[in-house]
Design a protein around this motif. Structure first.
Motif, PDB file in Angstrom:
ATOM      1  N   ASN A 171       0.826  -1.214   0.000  1.00  0.00           N
ATOM      2  CA  ASN A 171       0.000   0.000   0.000  1.00  0.00           C
ATOM      3  C   ASN A 171       0.856   1.258   0.000  1.00  0.00           C
ATOM      4  O   ASN A 171       0.525   2.253  -0.660  1.00  0.00           O
ATOM      5  N   TYR A 203       0.658   4.263  -2.653  1.00  0.00           N
ATOM      6  CA  TYR A 203       0.397   5.656  -2.269  1.00  0.00           C
ATOM      7  C   TYR A 203       1.451   6.597  -2.845  1.00  0.00           C
ATOM      8  O   TYR A 203       1.129   7.700  -3.307  1.00  0.00           O
ATOM      9  N   ARG A 261       0.769   7.086  -6.534  1.00  0.00           N
ATOM     10  CA  ARG A 261      -0.413   7.923  -6.747  1.00  0.00           C
ATOM     11  C   ARG A 261      -0.098   9.390  -6.474  1.00  0.00           C
ATOM     12  O   ARG A 261      -0.581  10.276  -7.203  1.00  0.00           O
ATOM     13  N   MET A 262       0.716   9.659  -5.395  1.00  0.00           N
ATOM     14  CA  MET A 262       1.057  11.056  -5.101  1.00  0.00           C
ATOM     15  C   MET A 262       1.866  11.679  -6.239  1.00  0.00           C
ATOM     16  O   MET A 262       1.676  12.848  -6.596  1.00  0.00           O
ATOM     17  N   GLU A 279      -6.191  15.394  -2.025  1.00  0.00           N
ATOM     18  CA  GLU A 279      -5.887  13.983  -2.227  1.00  0.00           C
ATOM     19  C   GLU A 279      -4.429  13.678  -1.874  1.00  0.00           C
ATOM     20  O   GLU A 279      -4.121  12.634  -1.274  1.00  0.00           O
ATOM     21  N   GLN A 303      -4.185  13.493   1.814  1.00  0.00           N
ATOM     22  CA  GLN A 303      -4.764  12.248   2.314  1.00  0.00           C
ATOM     23  C   GLN A 303      -3.818  11.066   2.107  1.00  0.00           C
ATOM     24  O   GLN A 303      -3.631  10.228   2.983  1.00  0.00           O
ATOM     25  N   TYR A 304      -3.206  11.002   0.908  1.00  0.00           N
ATOM     26  CA  TYR A 304      -2.281   9.894   0.641  1.00  0.00           C
ATOM     27  C   TYR A 304      -1.029   9.996   1.520  1.00  0.00           C
ATOM     28  O   TYR A 304      -0.472   8.974   1.931  1.00  0.00           O
ATOM     29  N   GLU A 305      -0.579  11.225   1.810  1.00  0.00           N
ATOM     30  CA  GLU A 305       0.568  11.373   2.725  1.00  0.00           C
ATOM     31  C   GLU A 305       0.212  10.855   4.127  1.00  0.00           C
ATOM     32  O   GLU A 305       1.022  10.173   4.778  1.00  0.00           O
TER      33      GLU A 305
END
Length: 980
Positions: A294, A298, A301-302, A683, A686-688
């Motif tokens: 995961n 992440y 995605r960032m 977003e 949130q991912y951080e």
């Protein structure tokens, strides 16, 4: 065997009800009358032993279609097994699921219970207050029946056989009866003999033949005796042939066991412990891999989201463009046409905003954003806050209850301390009582000086021997404690060493001083008279004070133990409180986050946030209409050109739309660009956060997995192996050795039960050949056949002799009567033979019962006396079984014996429970089943209730106690409360 847990699908009043039996013994199940305790007890018996269809129908639930349940038990040597019974499946038979998920039928469960039946279980391991009656009048034969009936599995069949034997013997013969067969036959023979005397002639013409007949009868008797002896030898040979395969197999098992190496260093339940650790480690490793995967997703995605952002200068220009939007909208208004509508909307907005009273202005509505998930967020926040409030109130209530309980216990402790003596007072009183007893003994001894001196020399030798033994024991225990403390690093043991040494030396010095004083008394003051320094009243008061002190001290100790339990509950409550505080921090952080995004929420209670959301949503709709009216009102050509051109130019430069865009479309595209930027930034944040949470999760799973890995290494080291493969190989050797030992023990028990010990043990050392036994049996049968043929010839000859004698009889009536007499005698012989066989069988059964009773009586009474002494505070020191017509007797510590009917009802019940626990201990070698006790302490006082609970807590077997008494519930270490 121990019960672990249960789920009642449907049984009586209970439907879908779980039960947990993992608490320490005794486990107390508390409930008021008619709360369903007896139904739960019957459910446990149903799961273990089943019930016939009529009884199952009685317990069928009214509000459920299923009748049955699931019971999980832990069987030593097998593991955790789940039993499932359903009335509608398999006709109520059980299906068992093993530790590895394998499935077994009910016969497998019966084998694990070693043939234990429901009736036998209830007679040994289950009793209630109703079972305590009838002990006071029990005689020796009755108690023998109890021991035989309770202790011997399958005794009901033997009891039935014994009653049948008595009935058959009574049907054959009674000493003063007339209807039994032998009695009727004797009367018939008496009548025939009378007739024969009338017909018998005085002349002895056939005396020679009668003498020959007598000799033939003696020969027949001798042949019968030889045949009986030969049959006994053949029976012994048949027993040896039957036992030979079992003896061979037993010797094979013992020889195989000698070939196994020493496996004592292998951990207890080593295989199960290793597999449980691996089962716990595998999910942690999977979780760690998932978290790491995961984290990589992440990060990717960032990076993708950051790549979608434009340069910062573009967003700064877009911000400048959007500042022209309000001017553009104002220019669109047509003052004359919609001024009235604008004023109306303005009035409506002001009224609605004023009604809120949250400090929100109409201007702030323009910058207010309500994302689609906000309603769910506010509703969840409300539910979390409400749940947290309820948990805090419950913790607060539990804290107050524990505080009240602790204050109550402190008061109890203070009251107990108030009733105790100081150490010096207690020591003084005990010394006075000891001196009183010594002087009382001296007064008794002064009546006979010679007897007194001889008796003192014997006591002196015993006292010196006992003192030396105690000194040796104290030094030995001190040395053992020193060695154990040094080997295992238990420094707490060292402080006990000087106490033991001082105690041993102190009692030695005291004994020496006492002996010296007594010697001085016998040598120099033999003629002086001893006087008691305490009156009888003072002695009684001192004894009462000492007894009260000891009782209060015991109560104080019990209260302190309860205080420790309450303190532990305080610690657990603090842990719960810290967990709730952590939840409070998380909820407060979420609330603070919403306050920062929407400051007006500080004026609104959390409970009204969902309703407030809908109200604001409606207000925003009104505000949107108001803005549109303002835009239309300010629609001016010059303002359109000044304020609309930057937006259109920006869209053209950034290729945000077609060249035919109007200013409103351009502004909308610029806004979408800025909203898209804010969405991307959110977003990314949130991912951080998710990545940081995953990183902490990886660290935590690594730490937990490390703990289990260390435990696995400890198991391998304890087993002195270097790999799991070697560990499992050694576990298999341990299991093989255990199985061989169990098989050898089973065969030995079977041989001991079935055959005489002298026979099969002699065969074990001097193993006969199977062929030799067969030859012996064959030769014996041939000899038996020859003897029987000779017996038949003799009987035929005897019959010929009788016919010859009959021929010379002068009267036909005499001949008929004599023939009839012979037939009736043969019939009498047959009946007598039947009666003797039945008599022999009954005597053998009586001997078996007496042997079994004598074998276990001493063990049962010793164990029962130990329990009874503890329960009564050593007021009674021994229990004597019934002898003849004398019932149970209890010996007090002063040596006085009391019959059972002379005791109080509570003491009689305590004696009965001691006997049942003792019998359970004796039977635990073969059957280790849980005790189930139903309110058997009705007549117990508080102190004896606590003592019996302490005894039950020390039992090797699991104890489940059903009760409706709050006193028992309060003294128990763990209680399950049920409600009807």
């Amino acid at each position: 065997m121990k019960l672990v847990k249960a789920v009642i699908y449907g049984f009586g009043k209970w439907v879908d009800h779980p039960l947990d039996f993992t608490a320490a013994s005794p486990l107390v199940i508390y409930g008021e009358n008619e709360s369903g305790k007896s139904t739960i007890q019957q459910f446990l018996l149903f799961m273990l032993f089943g019930l016939p269809p009529k009884q199952r129908a009685f317990y069928r639930p009214k509000n459920s279609g299923r009748m049955g349940g699931r019971l999980t038990i832990d069987i030593p040597g097998t593991g955790v097994v789940t039993i499932e019974r359903l009335d509608e499946a398999r006709n109520g038979k059980a299906v068992c699921h093993g530790p590895e998920g394998e499935e077994y039928p009910e016969e497998w469960l019966e084998d694990r219970l070693h043939g234990m039946t429901l009736k036998t279980y209830q007679s040994i391991y289950s009793f209630s207050a109703l079972d305590l009656n009838g002990l006071s009048g029990m005689k020796e034969n009755d108690f023998g029946e109890v021991l035989f009936g309770i202790g011997l599995t399958g005794s009901q069949n033997l009891y039935t056989v014994e009653k049948r034997l008595e009935q058959q013997m009574a049907a054959l013969f009674k000493p003063y009866g007339k209807k039994p067969s032998i009695n009727e036959q004797l009367n018939t023979l008496d009548g025939i003999t009378g007739d024969l005397r009338r017909f018998k002639e005085r002349e002895g013409s056939y005396l020679a033949k009668k003498e020959e007949k007598h000799q033939e009868e003696e020969k027949i008797s001798r042949l019968k005796s030889e045949i009986e002896q030969l049959k006994e030898q053949l029976s012994n040979t048949a027993l040896q042939q039957q036992a030979l395969p079992m003896v061979k197999k037993y010797r094979t098992y013992t020889e195989q066991l000698k070939g196994f190496p020493s496996l004592d260093i292998f951990p207890e339940k080593g295989r199960e412990r290793l597999e449980k650790l691996k089962e716990k480690l595998l999910p942690l490793q999977s979780e760690q891999a998932l978290l790491e995967d995961n984290m990589r997703k992440y990060r990717v995605r960032m990076e993708e989201l950051k790549g979608k952002l434009k340069e910062e200068s573009v967003y700064e220009r877009a911000d400048q463009v959007l500042r022209h939007k309000e001017g553009y909208l104002n220019a669109l208004r047509e003052q004359e046409r919609i001024s009235a509508a604008v004023e109306k909307k303005k009035t409506q907005l002001d009224a609605e905003v004023q009604r809120l009273h949250v400090g929100l202005s109409v201007e702030e509505l323009s910058s207010l954003e309500f994302p689609f998930h906000l309603e769910k967020t506010w509703s969840q926040t409300k539910m979390d806050a409400e749940q947290l409030r309820l948990e805090e109130e419950r913790i607060k209530q539990e804290y107050q209850e524990l505080k009240q309980q602790r204050n109550y216990l402190l008061n109890q402790a203070w009251e107990a301390e108030e009733g105790t003596l100081s150490e010096s007072e207690y020591q003084e009183l005990t010394e006075k009582l000891s001196g009183y007893k010594e002087k009382e003994m001296l007064l008794r001894l002064q009546s006979g000086a010679e007897y007194l001196s001889e008796n003192w020399r014997q006591q002196k030798a015993k006292q010196e021997q006992r003192s030396n033994l105690l000194l040796t024991v104290s030094f030995t225990i001190a040395a053992l404690l020193a060695v154990i403390g040094a080997l295992f690093g238990q420094s707490a043991l060292f402080w006990m060493i000087p106490i033991l040494l001082l105690a041993g030396i102190g009692q030695k010095m005291y004994s020496k001083s006492h002996i010296a004083s007594m010697d001085h008394f016998f040598t120099e003051e033999a003629e002086q008279s001893a006087t008691l320094d305490l009156s009888e009243e003072e002695r009684r008061e001192a004894e009462q004070a000492v007894t009260l002190h000891e009782q209060r001290s015991s109560e104080l100790t019990a209260v302190k133990e309860q205080l420790k339990t309450v303190d532990i509950q305080f610690i657990k409550l603090d842990e719960k409180r810290r967990g709730i505080e952590e939840k409070r921090r998380r909820v407060d952080a979420l609330i603070s986050e919403q306050h920062e995004s929407y400051p007006f929420l500080e004026q609104v209670e959390i409970a009204y946030w969902p309703e407030f959301y809908h109200y604001i949503k409606k207000l925003l709709d009104i505000h949107s209409d108001y803005r549109l009216l303002q835009q239309e009102k300010g629609r001016l050509d010059q303002s359109l050109d000044e304020n609309g051109r930057p937006a259109m130019a920006f869209c053209e430069d950034q290729n945000l739309g077609p060249s035919s865009l109007d200013p409103l479309q351009a502004f909308r595209l610029v806004e979408e660009l800025m909203e898209h930027r804010q969405q991307i930034i959110r977003e990314i944040n949130q991912y951080e956060k998710l990545a940081e949470d995953n990183r902490r999760g990886v660290e935590e799973t690594r730490r937990k997995a490390g703990v289990y890995q260390e435990e696995i290494e400890e198991l391998l080291n304890a087993a002195e192996v270097g790999s799991e493969e070697a560990y499992y190989r050694k576990a298999r050797q341990v299991e093989e050795k255990r199985k061989l030992e169990e098989e050898a023990k089973r065969l030995k028990d079977q041989l001991h039960t079935t055959f005489p010990d002298e026979m099969w043990k002699r065969m074990l050392t001097d193993m006969p050949e199977e062929q030799a036994l067969e030859n012996t049996a064959r030769k014996g049968k041939e000899t038996l056949r020859d003897l029987e043929e000779e017996l038949n010839r003799s009987r035929q000859h005897l019959a010929d002799m009788k016919a010859a004698i009959s021929a010379v009889e002068s009267s036909e009536g005499y001949s008929n009567t004599l023939h009839r007499l012979g037939m009736e005698k043969e019939k009498l012989d047959g009946l007598a033979h039947q009666w003797s066989v039945l008599k022999t069988a009954k005597e053998m059964l009586e001997k078996t019962k007496k042997t079994y009773r004598d074998k276990y009586l001493h063990q049962v009474m010793e164990t029962a006396s130990h329990y009874f002494s503890i329960i009564t505070g050593k007021h009674y020191v021994y229990v004597y079984p019934p002898m003849g017509d004398t019932p149970f007797q209890a010996e007090a510590r002063d040596g006085v014996r009391y019959k059972a009917e002379e005791l109080s009802q509570g003491t009689i019940n305590q004696l009965y429970i001691s006997l049942r626990l003792a019998i359970g201990d004796i039977m635990s070698d073969k059957h280790s089943l849980p005790f189930i006790i139903d309110d058997a302490f009705v007549h117990f006082d508080t102190i004896r209730t606590k003592r019996i609970l302490d005894i039950l807590g020390q039992q090797n077997q699991q104890v489940i106690l059903f009760t409706c008494r709050e006193e028992v519930r309060d003294h128990a270490s763990f209680t399950i409360r049920i409600h009807g």
